[in-house]
Enzyme design. Structure first.
Site, PDB file in Angstrom:
ATOM      1  N   TYR A  57     -10.430 -10.256   9.004  1.00 21.06           N
ATOM      2  CA  TYR A  57     -10.923 -10.563   7.657  1.00 21.06           C
ATOM      3  C   TYR A  57     -11.439 -11.998   7.586  1.00 21.06           C
ATOM      4  O   TYR A  57     -12.357 -12.318   6.859  1.00 21.06           O
ATOM      5  CB  TYR A  57      -9.816 -10.416   6.610  1.00 21.06           C
ATOM      6  CG  TYR A  57      -9.356  -8.998   6.411  1.00 21.06           C
ATOM      7  CD1 TYR A  57     -10.185  -7.929   6.681  1.00 21.06           C
ATOM      8  CD2 TYR A  57      -8.085  -8.739   5.925  1.00 21.06           C
ATOM      9  CE1 TYR A  57      -9.757  -6.629   6.487  1.00 21.06           C
ATOM     10  CE2 TYR A  57      -7.650  -7.446   5.727  1.00 21.06           C
ATOM     11  CZ  TYR A  57      -8.491  -6.395   6.015  1.00 21.06           C
ATOM     12  OH  TYR A  57      -8.050  -5.120   5.823  1.00 21.06           O
ATOM     13  N   GLU A 111     -13.506   3.984  11.295  1.00 20.16           N
ATOM     14  CA  GLU A 111     -13.919   4.972  12.301  1.00 20.16           C
ATOM     15  C   GLU A 111     -13.661   6.401  11.861  1.00 20.16           C
ATOM     16  O   GLU A 111     -12.727   6.668  11.121  1.00 20.16           O
ATOM     17  CB  GLU A 111     -13.118   4.763  13.601  1.00 20.16           C
ATOM     18  CG  GLU A 111     -13.350   3.443  14.274  1.00 20.16           C
ATOM     19  CD  GLU A 111     -12.565   3.296  15.583  1.00 20.16           C
ATOM     20  OE1 GLU A 111     -11.760   4.201  15.909  1.00 20.16           O
ATOM     21  OE2 GLU A 111     -12.788   2.283  16.276  1.00 20.16           O
ATOM     22  N   GLN A 155       0.807  -1.207   0.000  1.00 16.35           N
ATOM     23  CA  GLN A 155       0.000   0.000   0.000  1.00 16.35           C
ATOM     24  C   GLN A 155       0.849   1.269   0.000  1.00 16.35           C
ATOM     25  O   GLN A 155       0.331   2.366   0.103  1.00 16.35           O
ATOM     26  CB  GLN A 155      -0.926  -0.018   1.220  1.00 16.35           C
ATOM     27  CG  GLN A 155      -1.893  -1.185   1.158  1.00 16.35           C
ATOM     28  CD  GLN A 155      -2.662  -1.393   2.449  1.00 16.35           C
ATOM     29  OE1 GLN A 155      -2.522  -0.642   3.399  1.00 16.35           O
ATOM     30  NE2 GLN A 155      -3.495  -2.421   2.476  1.00 16.35           N
ATOM     31  N   HIS A 193      -0.681  -0.487   5.473  1.00 12.69           N
ATOM     32  CA  HIS A 193      -0.906   0.495   6.537  1.00 12.69           C
ATOM     33  C   HIS A 193       0.212   1.515   6.725  1.00 12.69           C
ATOM     34  O   HIS A 193       0.897   1.530   7.729  1.00 12.69           O
ATOM     35  CB  HIS A 193      -1.202  -0.207   7.866  1.00 12.69           C
ATOM     36  CG  HIS A 193      -2.336  -1.169   7.766  1.00 12.69           C
ATOM     37  ND1 HIS A 193      -2.725  -1.987   8.794  1.00 12.69           N
ATOM     38  CD2 HIS A 193      -3.187  -1.451   6.748  1.00 12.69           C
ATOM     39  CE1 HIS A 193      -3.751  -2.738   8.415  1.00 12.69           C
ATOM     40  NE2 HIS A 193      -4.041  -2.425   7.157  1.00 12.69           N
ATOM     41  N   TYR A 235      -7.093   5.960  20.994  1.00  8.63           N
ATOM     42  CA  TYR A 235      -8.298   5.621  20.225  1.00  8.63           C
ATOM     43  C   TYR A 235      -8.552   4.112  20.143  1.00  8.63           C
ATOM     44  O   TYR A 235      -9.405   3.660  19.400  1.00  8.63           O
ATOM     45  CB  TYR A 235      -8.277   6.340  18.876  1.00  8.63           C
ATOM     46  CG  TYR A 235      -8.471   7.817  19.140  1.00  8.63           C
ATOM     47  CD1 TYR A 235      -9.741   8.372  19.177  1.00  8.63           C
ATOM     48  CD2 TYR A 235      -7.397   8.630  19.487  1.00  8.63           C
ATOM     49  CE1 TYR A 235      -9.936   9.699  19.528  1.00  8.63           C
ATOM     50  CE2 TYR A 235      -7.573   9.962  19.843  1.00  8.63           C
ATOM     51  CZ  TYR A 235      -8.848  10.487  19.860  1.00  8.63           C
ATOM     52  OH  TYR A 235      -9.053  11.792  20.232  1.00  8.63           O
TER      53      TYR A 235
END
Lengths: 152, 389
Positions: free
Chosen positions: B285, B264, B106, B170, B274
């Site tokens: 998954y 979120e 990513q 990520h 958080y």
């Protein structure tokens, strides 16, 4: 008559127990054997499963079923199983445009993931040998290296 | 793009409920109510008639990630693959001397942001995945530079996450300036949820806050904690890929990809946790559980969460007068469902959700331009402008 029935049941139970134990024993033996000398293919599949989880599962799903009309399946995918070179190319360089997988047309994008040739070979071996897929011919690093980008 | 697969409640729960009705056993009902399974409200609405048209202003882009509007009407666009495009008078020019990106998974060339006083100082901020430093692999880097004759000059590396890792997912990446003049940015958990997000001595799974030159302000929450990464502003995040300053309150709003379900929206506050992965509204998954908890003391609840996951990317508030009906609304791109989500906020809650530009393609980013128009970056397409009727 009653006793005979009971005896038969006991015998049957004992037999089932034996079979179950035996199968466990066999499994143990297999596991140890695999553990001691994993074949090159098995080792590659093992490494490929780690790549799969980190790079592919979020789209193609952990069990390779894909996501309806968004991400094509890899489990029992005729594309993957029949178009070996195209599949390697897709994993190596990305894939876009119309493709047909199990009779369903997808027209989307899989962007290139920056995997090394070895990682491409490993993940190919994993997806070619998971979820009911089977391929005895191992994908090798050399084979991946030979696959060139499609000239557009 | 860490994008979780959508978690669409399928037939499973329906069957279970059906059986519960048949058998009248409350136990089955409890199963069906299992957390993570229930779709969150309000349900998204697709309006019958469209009050806008769209125009492709920059065609032919692959994965356009960042957009920055330069004075004089030109635009900078970053492509994930590592090209920085200067789009001017209908023509694309590739900017030279762009830092080398670690192109994997990513990662790539990601967000762009101009200094709030760009006209005076010319600073452009970029985020990208980088192999800088030691160790195999890469991590997220933040750099600033100036544009001169379509070259990046005066490059200064402001931050580089460590350690490098070959894990693909990520990277986070979003950049935003606050009213306090500080640069806020996100780094995702780098697919190491057990070690990174809850540990303030490690990078990853954090929102950071630094001065415009990369130095750490004295009033950051962890400046006095030994071993802590002093640039951290908040922690316990997974992979935040949307960040926008609220136009009225000045608060920094972020959204982050959840696992399967549980994306979120969080309004980040100094030093707050958080919760990832201790609390989440999502599951793995594979369908297995991550945790039993959706709330724990000392951890913040999200402002909103999405179940199923929409795979949010890009975030903007509408402030322009061109869309009177949308003023004050929050816009969020959806990668997986390929639309732009318009959220109406009332009494500190999302009161209404609407699908804009349905089926347009994977929406990577959304911004309001200095001309007041909304621009949407769509993968495989380009930059699309939304024009009200």
């Amino acid at each position: 008559m009653k006793e005979a029935n009971l005896l038969l049941s006991c015998l049957a139970l004992a037999f089932v127990g034996l079979v179950v134990m035996q199968s466990f024993k066999n499994r143990d033996i297999n596991v140890t054997k695999d553990h001691l000398q994993p074949s090159a293919l098995e080792a590659s599949i093992q490494r490929g499963s780690v790549i799969y989880e980190g790079f592919c599962a979020r789209c193609h799903m952990p069990s390779g079923e894909g996501v309806k009309s968004a991400f094509p399946p890899l489990a029992q995918s005729d594309y993957l199983l029949e178009k070996r070179e195209e599949s390697i190319r897709a994993v190596k360089y990305g894939q876009r445009g119309e493709i047909v997988v199990n009779g369903v047309t997808y027209n989307s994008i899989m962007s290139p993931m920056g995997l090394t040739n070895e990682e491409v070979a490993d993940v190919m071996n994993y997806i070619l040998n998971s979820w009911g897929n089977k391929s005895d011919a191992m994908v090798t690093v050399e084979e991946v290296a030979k696959v060139k980008k499609q000239t557009e | 793009m860490t994008e979780p697969k959508p978690f669409v409640p399928g037939w499973g729960p329906v069957k279970v409920i059906f059986m519960a009705c048949l058998l009248g056993t409350p136990m089955f009902w409890a199963c069906a109510q299992q957390k993570g399974v229930k779709e969150n409200t309000p349900e998204i609405v697709t309006p019958g008639k469209q009050t806008y048209t769209t125009e492709t202003v920059v065609p032919g882009l692959d994965i356009p990630w960042g957009m920055a509007f330069l004075p004089g009407g030109s635009m900078l666009i970053s492509e994930k693959s590592g090209t920085l495009i200067h789009f001017k008078d209908g023509k694309k020019t590739n900017v030279k001397d762009v830092p080398e990106v670690y192109f994997r998974g990513q990662g790539g060339l990601m967000d762009l942001e101009l200094h709030p006083r760009y006209a005076e100082n010319g600073w452009i901020y970029l985020s990208y995945s980088s192999q800088e430093g030691t160790g195999k692999g890469g991590n997220t880097a933040i750099l600033r530079a100036k544009l001169e004759d379509d070259r990046l000059v005066d490059q200064q590396l402001l931050y580089k996450g460590v350690p490098n890792t070959t894990r693909g997912p990520h990277f986070g990446s979003r950049l935003e300036f606050g009213d306090d003049g500080m640069l806020y940015f996100s780094i995702g958990d780098r697919y190491n949820r057990d070690e990174n997000p809850q540990d303030v001595t490690r990078d990853g799974g954090k929102i950071y806050r630094v001065r415009d030159d990369g130095t750490v302000p004295d009033d950051n929450p962890f400046v006095n904690q030994a071993d802590a990464k002093k640039a951290i502003f908040s922690y316990g995040h997974r992979n935040p890929q949307g960040m926008a300053k609220h136009p009225d309150t000045g608060e920094i709003w972020v959204h982050e990809h959840g696992p399967r379900g549980g994306d979120e929206i969080n309004i980040v506050a100094k030093g707050k946790n958080y919760g990832w992965p201790k609390i989440t509204y999502g599951i793995n998954y594979s369908g297995t559980k991550i945790t039993d908890d959706t709330a724990l003391p000392g951890m913040e609840q999200p402002f909103y969460y999405w179940v199923p996951s929409i795979a949010p990317s890009g975030m903007a508030f509408v402030t322009s007068d061109l869309y009177p009906e949308w003023k004050g609304n929050l816009l969020v791109g959806s990668l997986i469902f390929q639309y732009l989500e318009r959220c109406v906020i009332e009494n500190d809650k999302i009161a209404y959700r609407e699908k804009l530009v349905p089926d347009i393609g994977r929406v990577r980013n959304v911004r309001q331009g200095p001309d007041g128009y909304i621009y949407v970056a769509v993968e495989g397409k380009g930059i699309i402008k939304i024009i009200p009727n």
